[in-house]
Write a protein that holds these residues in place. Structure first.
Motif, PDB file in Angstrom:
ATOM      1  N   LEU A 205      26.176 -33.524 -57.116  1.00  0.00           N
ATOM      2  CA  LEU A 205      25.255 -33.068 -56.076  1.00  0.00           C
ATOM      3  C   LEU A 205      25.947 -32.276 -54.967  1.00  0.00           C
ATOM      4  O   LEU A 205      25.452 -31.218 -54.565  1.00  0.00           O
ATOM      5  N   PRO A 206      27.084 -32.752 -54.417  1.00  0.00           N
ATOM      6  CA  PRO A 206      27.714 -31.976 -53.334  1.00  0.00           C
ATOM      7  C   PRO A 206      28.090 -30.558 -53.761  1.00  0.00           C
ATOM      8  O   PRO A 206      27.865 -29.599 -53.003  1.00  0.00           O
ATOM      9  N   ASP A 207      28.647 -30.413 -54.959  1.00  0.00           N
ATOM     10  CA  ASP A 207      29.045 -29.083 -55.440  1.00  0.00           C
ATOM     11  C   ASP A 207      27.831 -28.190 -55.663  1.00  0.00           C
ATOM     12  O   ASP A 207      27.843 -26.996 -55.316  1.00  0.00           O
ATOM     13  N   VAL A 208      26.780 -28.754 -56.263  1.00  0.00           N
ATOM     14  CA  VAL A 208      25.569 -27.984 -56.534  1.00  0.00           C
ATOM     15  C   VAL A 208      24.895 -27.568 -55.225  1.00  0.00           C
ATOM     16  O   VAL A 208      24.500 -26.402 -55.046  1.00  0.00           O
ATOM     17  N   GLU A 209      24.780 -28.499 -54.299  1.00  0.00           N
ATOM     18  CA  GLU A 209      24.140 -28.185 -53.021  1.00  0.00           C
ATOM     19  C   GLU A 209      24.911 -27.105 -52.267  1.00  0.00           C
ATOM     20  O   GLU A 209      24.310 -26.167 -51.733  1.00  0.00           O
ATOM     21  N   GLN A 210      26.212 -27.216 -52.237  1.00  0.00           N
ATOM     22  CA  GLN A 210      27.010 -26.230 -51.516  1.00  0.00           C
ATOM     23  C   GLN A 210      26.892 -24.857 -52.161  1.00  0.00           C
ATOM     24  O   GLN A 210      26.796 -23.837 -51.464  1.00  0.00           O
ATOM     25  N   ALA A 211      26.879 -24.798 -53.497  1.00  0.00           N
ATOM     26  CA  ALA A 211      26.742 -23.520 -54.189  1.00  0.00           C
ATOM     27  C   ALA A 211      25.387 -22.877 -53.885  1.00  0.00           C
ATOM     28  O   ALA A 211      25.300 -21.654 -53.690  1.00  0.00           O
ATOM     29  N   LEU A 212      24.353 -23.677 -53.819  1.00  0.00           N
ATOM     30  CA  LEU A 212      23.031 -23.145 -53.504  1.00  0.00           C
ATOM     31  C   LEU A 212      22.963 -22.670 -52.051  1.00  0.00           C
ATOM     32  O   LEU A 212      22.361 -21.633 -51.753  1.00  0.00           O
ATOM     33  N   ILE A 213      23.589 -23.411 -51.148  1.00  0.00           N
ATOM     34  CA  ILE A 213      23.642 -22.991 -49.744  1.00  0.00           C
ATOM     35  C   ILE A 213      24.377 -21.659 -49.621  1.00  0.00           C
ATOM     36  O   ILE A 213      23.943 -20.751 -48.904  1.00  0.00           O
ATOM     37  N   ASN A 214      25.473 -21.542 -50.345  1.00  0.00           N
ATOM     38  CA  ASN A 214      26.242 -20.289 -50.311  1.00  0.00           C
ATOM     39  C   ASN A 214      25.412 -19.111 -50.819  1.00  0.00           C
ATOM     40  O   ASN A 214      25.648 -17.960 -50.430  1.00  0.00           O
TER      41      ASN A 214
END
Length: 359
Positions: A126-135
């Motif tokens: 989740l942290p990696d996916v969320e950060q990629a989407l935010i980026n």
């Protein structure tokens, strides 16, 4: 309660050949309220009936169909954008619900319009996916500390994300039910059974799991604005997958593995009663063994047979509002233990009094 026109037509589209204009008017109003007007147009096309539809009604059907077709173009673009955003994250991109039906080419994806895209990822990702989407431009509007805690500690998803430019929404799930629910399945079992879509670098849940997720979403949630459409999804999925060898037996077995016997029982019961889904008698009998008590079953009939109707005056009676309210409370009872549910509902009521949108 008498079956509304839309449920009878969804089972037998050729009924419309005998409709007069007032019946067409009522049918279209019911279909529009249930968000199945484009799906109805697809059914009529499939049965070569569209040319026999009066022009006044045909214009509404064609308009809904054009909108649904334009929607699929936007959906394909959104899927492509999500793929690009997550290309460097080592995770299978698993789509859920409406997007999954469309990607997998399911009958339930034809003419279906929805407001957001849902994906499933392992919780540890989740942290990696969320950060990629935010980026890539997605941001959350959920900044209240309680709401953040609600999603991240108790629920099966992170707070919804909305793209800053396109204003499209994505829900990132790590399970199909909240962590706090006693019915929450083992997410690893879901992930172990995913299916890769031929020719694409995307995945969907296995056929049995697609049915179970649809059932769980409908019969554990407390919002029924799309209830009839979601029941129609189940009808179409069951009809489509039933031709697979041992599908019904595998569905019952999978429901037991994922602890979803009760929502499956309701899915089979009400899709059969409302839309005449051809569920084999022995399967319905086996599913009834997981059902609530006879008294409880009668109560749920009184509630669900009202709540699952289109939200139109012709489909409602004086008990429809109370039925939907009781099912809303039930959804929270299923979602979390009492010590969390009571303060959460009180907080929702207080926020509503202040004119704020509750979760």
């Amino acid at each position: 309660m008498q079956s509304p026109l839309i449920s009878r037509v969804m089972f037998n589209p050729r009924l419309v050949l005998e409709f007069n204009l007032p019946q067409w008017d009522l049918l279209i109003r019911q279909a529009r309220r249930a968000n199945v007007l484009a799906r109805l147009a697809v059914f009529l096309d499939d049965n070569a009936i569209t040319d026999a539809v009066p022009e006044q009604a045909r214009l509404h059907l064609k308009s809904a169909q054009i909108y649904a077709e334009r929607f699929t173009v936007s959906l394909e673009w959104e899927i492509n954008c999500i793929q690009k955003a997550l290309k460097d994250v080592p995770v299978a991109l698993i789509f859920l619900k409406g997007a999954a039906y469309y990607i997998a080419g399911n009958q339930a994806g034809r003419g279906r319009v929805f407001s957001d895209v849902d994906i499933l990822v392992p919780e540890e990702k989740l942290p990696d996916v969320e950060q990629a989407l935010i980026n890539a431009g997605w941001m959350t509007n959920t900044i209240d500390p309680y709401d953040q805690k609600y999603y991240r500690q108790w629920m099966h998803e992170i707070p919804p994300l909305r793209h800053l430019k396109r204003q499209t929404s994505i829900d990132v799930h790590h399970n199909i039910l909240p962590k706090t629910s006693r019915f929450c399945p083992d997410a690893d079992k879901l992930l172990a059974n995913i299916v890769k879509v031929p020719g694409q670098d995307v995945w969907v849940l296995a056929p049995e799991d697609r049915v179970l997720h649809s059932a769980t979403h409908l019969f554990h949630e407390g919002e029924f604005a799309q209830g009839f459409r979601d029941l129609s999804d189940l009808d179409l999925l069951l009809n489509e997958f039933s031709v697979q060898e041992n599908f019904w037996v595998n569905l019952l077995r999978r429901a037991e593995e994922l602890n979803q016997q009760i929502p499956l029982y309701y899915a089979l019961r009400y899709s059969h009663r409302i839309l005449q889904t051809p569920v084999p008698e022995e399967i319905r009998k086996a599913s009834r063994q997981q059902s609530p008590s006879r008294i409880n079953a009668r109560l749920m009939d009184a509630l669900f047979l009202r709540a699952l109707m289109p939200d139109h005056d012709s489909c409602n009676d004086r008990w429809t509002g109370p039925a939907r309210w009781l099912l809303f409370v039930r959804s929270h009872w299923l979602k979390m233990p009492v010590y969390l549910m009571v303060p959460h509902l009180l907080r929702k009521a207080f926020r509503r009094m202040l004119g704020k949108k509750p979760h």
